[in-house]
Design an enzyme around this catalytic site. Structure first.
Site, PDB file in Angstrom:
ATOM      1  N   ASP A 187      -2.363   6.893  -5.007  1.00  0.00           N
ATOM      2  CA  ASP A 187      -1.431   7.782  -5.699  1.00  0.00           C
ATOM      3  C   ASP A 187      -2.103   9.131  -5.986  1.00  0.00           C
ATOM      4  O   ASP A 187      -1.482  10.187  -5.848  1.00  0.00           O
ATOM      5  CB  ASP A 187      -0.957   7.130  -6.998  1.00  0.00           C
TER       6      ASP A 187
ATOM      7  N   ALA B 214      -6.955 -10.710   6.923  1.00  0.00           N
ATOM      8  CA  ALA B 214      -6.363 -10.610   8.258  1.00  0.00           C
ATOM      9  C   ALA B 214      -5.185  -9.633   8.274  1.00  0.00           C
ATOM     10  O   ALA B 214      -4.498  -9.509   9.280  1.00  0.00           O
ATOM     11  CB  ALA B 214      -5.894 -11.989   8.712  1.00  0.00           C
ATOM     12  N   GLY B 215      -4.979  -8.946   7.163  1.00  0.00           N
ATOM     13  CA  GLY B 215      -3.830  -8.038   7.081  1.00  0.00           C
ATOM     14  C   GLY B 215      -4.140  -6.635   7.586  1.00  0.00           C
ATOM     15  O   GLY B 215      -5.270  -6.317   7.972  1.00  0.00           O
ATOM     16  N   MET B 216      -3.109  -5.824   7.564  1.00  0.00           N
ATOM     17  CA  MET B 216      -3.217  -4.466   8.126  1.00  0.00           C
ATOM     18  C   MET B 216      -4.203  -3.582   7.365  1.00  0.00           C
ATOM     19  O   MET B 216      -4.961  -2.816   7.956  1.00  0.00           O
ATOM     20  CB  MET B 216      -1.849  -3.781   8.085  1.00  0.00           C
ATOM     21  N   ILE B 217      -4.156  -3.649   6.040  1.00  0.00           N
ATOM     22  CA  ILE B 217      -5.052  -2.785   5.251  1.00  0.00           C
ATOM     23  C   ILE B 217      -6.502  -3.155   5.564  1.00  0.00           C
ATOM     24  O   ILE B 217      -7.347  -2.298   5.839  1.00  0.00           O
ATOM     25  CB  ILE B 217      -4.775  -2.932   3.737  1.00  0.00           C
TER      26      ILE B 217
ATOM     27  N   GLN C 157      -7.807 -16.604  -8.287  1.00  0.00           N
ATOM     28  CA  GLN C 157      -8.949 -15.819  -7.803  1.00  0.00           C
ATOM     29  C   GLN C 157      -9.839 -15.368  -8.971  1.00  0.00           C
ATOM     30  O   GLN C 157     -11.057 -15.291  -8.834  1.00  0.00           O
ATOM     31  CB  GLN C 157      -8.463 -14.645  -6.958  1.00  0.00           C
TER      32      GLN C 157
ATOM     33  N   HIS D  69       0.889   1.466 -11.150  1.00  0.00           N
ATOM     34  CA  HIS D  69       1.175   1.776  -9.742  1.00  0.00           C
ATOM     35  C   HIS D  69       2.602   1.306  -9.451  1.00  0.00           C
ATOM     36  O   HIS D  69       2.845   0.224  -8.922  1.00  0.00           O
ATOM     37  CB  HIS D  69       0.180   1.085  -8.812  1.00  0.00           C
TER      38      HIS D  69
ATOM     39  N   ASN E 280       2.619 -13.828  -7.445  1.00  0.00           N
ATOM     40  CA  ASN E 280       1.341 -13.142  -7.219  1.00  0.00           C
ATOM     41  C   ASN E 280       0.375 -13.397  -8.365  1.00  0.00           C
ATOM     42  O   ASN E 280      -0.832 -13.515  -8.150  1.00  0.00           O
ATOM     43  CB  ASN E 280       1.560 -11.655  -6.986  1.00  0.00           C
TER      44      ASN E 280
ATOM     45  N   ARG F 135      -2.209  11.035  -2.786  1.00  0.00           N
ATOM     46  CA  ARG F 135      -0.865  11.527  -2.451  1.00  0.00           C
ATOM     47  C   ARG F 135      -0.514  12.746  -3.309  1.00  0.00           C
ATOM     48  O   ARG F 135       0.072  13.724  -2.817  1.00  0.00           O
ATOM     49  CB  ARG F 135       0.165  10.419  -2.691  1.00  0.00           C
TER      50      ARG F 135
HETATM   51  C1  LMR Z   1       2.272   1.995  -1.507  1.00  0.00           C
HETATM   52  O1  LMR Z   1       2.122   2.637  -2.551  1.00  0.00           O
HETATM   53  O2  LMR Z   1       2.269   2.511  -0.396  1.00  0.00           O
HETATM   54  C2  LMR Z   1       2.529   0.530  -1.607  1.00  0.00           C
HETATM   55  O3  LMR Z   1       2.109   0.047  -2.828  1.00  0.00           O
HETATM   56  C3  LMR Z   1       3.948   0.288  -1.335  1.00  0.00           C
HETATM   57  C4  LMR Z   1       4.338  -1.132  -1.462  1.00  0.00           C
HETATM   58  O4  LMR Z   1       5.148  -1.426  -2.353  1.00  0.00           O
HETATM   59  O5  LMR Z   1       3.877  -1.955  -0.692  1.00  0.00           O
END
Ligand code: LMR
Length: 442
Positions: free
Chosen positions: A253, A107-110, A206, A281, A199, A256
């Site tokens: 990453d 249900a989240g944004m991603i 899970q 990450h 987490n 980016r």
């Molecule tokens: C991102 O790389 O955009 C995310 O992992 C940032 C975060 O810490 O939520």
């Protein structure tokens, strides 16, 4: 990657009011866990039995019972209970066998970006029907319904089932792919060790559920942060699933990094290839400009400002997530979803000749001397069968070696800190004098 997926919209508990009950009982089929919360029992049966809808054309879904036991059938949401027999129609006869895909933090944004891409066929192809198994938290169940309703309204031909639930043991039943996005964000004043623990417990649970319920060759992509260590915890709790099947998302990453190099070189980003992200990450990740190429040439030949490559470029990739949070007021969502699509497509389509992609994988027999037993981002290639091989002959110079060692040390410290969750003894948390950062925490 981005988090806050467990803190989906707050709802006042709607489950006990009778109008919700009515609506839910006529339309929504929830996992057993929720049915117990919402509805009076439909019948008495053995503990742990499941109540499911039966599927037949033009007929409302009903609970079915066989030999005195409730028959375990897939639960389904609304319209997805109605049309099922792909072989019955000319158009769908040639389609592949349905695959089950679980998404947590649904249900989240991603997920809100990702699910519609999955359902459209963009990821697995135009002849691959899919079933979506959406895992959410108890607080997010209303929002999950909203997601399922929007999926219904989108009329995606390839989307044949949608199930929603809060129990991973049920949601992960027979899944061939699990995309684990849901994780707690780091709250104010929270130590990184606490974040790892909170987490980690989610991902341990899970992992166990995947081990028990998922297809034995399930591919698991961990997105919820800190994704490398969460993936490690998950795989350690799923001993029946090959460790090689677990990934931590570092594709964002990579994307980016390609964008930053393209900008500097004044070329479109499709000209940038062979981009490796090494390590975690986090802000210790190493975007590898030594081996990356622009228009087939080494980056260092195209971009002669090497100081920028070592400092400006590297830092801009490491801290891009944080900058985005400053602009948006929340973590990246759309670009994370796109990078999940890219990460999966890289595994289900053959890697172009000479190129590779980055993904966080279990360091079991790696040729780069990275400590074994970590989830570490490295260059990989795939034949398109869902599996991958490490690229083995990438050059590592002193600059890279030093940087990679720092990320490795960070992951080793994280690993020691979650030893209680990986079955490796008593946790010892010493994350160093400078608290490590997620990209979004700078
Ligand atoms: C991102 O790389 O955009 C995310 O992992 C940032 C975060 O810490 O939520």
């Amino acid at each position: 990657m981005a988090m806050a997926e467990l803190s989906t919209p707050k709802t006042t508990s709607p489950f006990l009011n009778s109008s919700s009950r009515l609506r839910l009982s006529s339309k929504l089929h929830l996992s057993n866990h929720f049915r117990h919360l919402l509805l009076p029992p439909l019948h008495t049966t053995t503990p742990n039995s499941k109540i499911s809808c039966s599927v037949s054309q033009n007929q409302a879904p009903v609970a079915v019972q066989e030999n005195g036991l409730v028959k375990t059938k897939k639960e389904c949401y609304g319209v997805f209970c109605l049309t099922y027999d792909l072989k019955a129609e000319e158009e769908t006869r040639s389609w592949k066998k349905l695959i089950n895909i679980a998404v947590s933090g649904a249900a989240g944004m991603i997920s809100n970006h990702l699910l519609f891409k999955l359902a459209s066929g963009e990821v697995f192809g135009p002849d691959q029907p899919i079933a979506l198994k959406l895992l959410g938290s108890e607080r997010s169940i209303q929002a999950l319904e909203g997601v399922a309703m929007e999926l219904e309204d989108s009329l995606f031909p390839l989307l044949r089932e949608v199930d929603i639930g809060t129990d991973p043991n049920e949601v992960f039943q027979d899944v061939e792919w699990a995309i684990l996005i849901g994780a707690k964000p780091r709250g104010p004043g929270m130590e990184r060790a606490d974040l790892l623990d909170i987490n980690g417990q989610i991902f341990a649970e899970q992992g166990k559920a995947l081990n028990k319920a998922a297809s034995p060759n399930v591919k698991v992509l961990v997105v919820g942060n800190p994704c490398n260590t969460n993936a490690l915890i998950c795989l350690k709790n799923a001993p029946n699933i090959p460790a090689k099947n677990f990934h931590a998302l570092t594709r964002l990453d990579e994307n980016r990094a390609k964008c930053q190099l393209a900008l500097k070189a004044g070329v479109f980003y499709d000209k940038v290839s062979n981009m490796t992200i090494w390590g975690n990450h986090s802000t210790t990740q190493v975007p590898d400009f030594l081996n990356a190429r622009i228009n087939g040439l080494p980056v260092k030949e195209v971009i002669t400002d090497h100081k920028w490559l070592e400092e400006g470029f590297t830092e801009s990739v490491q801290k891009r997530g944080g900058l985005l949070i400053q602009k948006w007021g929340r973590s990246s969502a759309a670009s994370t979803a796109v990078s999940i699509v890219d990460a999966i497509k890289s595994l289900v389509t053959p890697t172009p000749e000479g190129d590779w992609f980055s993904t966080g994988v279990y360091t079991d027999g790696n040729p780069y001397g990275i400590e074994e037993g970590l989830v570490f981002s490295m260059p990989c290639r795939s034949k398109g069968d869902g599996d991958y091989e490490l690229v083995k002959d990438v050059e590592i110079d002193d600059y890279l070696r030093q940087r990679i060692a720092k990320s490795e040390a960070e992951l080793l410290a994280e690993k020691r800190c979650v030893a209680h969750l990986t079955g490796e003894g008593i946790a010892y948390c010493d994350l160093g004098p400078v608290d490590t950062m997620l990209p979004g925490e700078v």
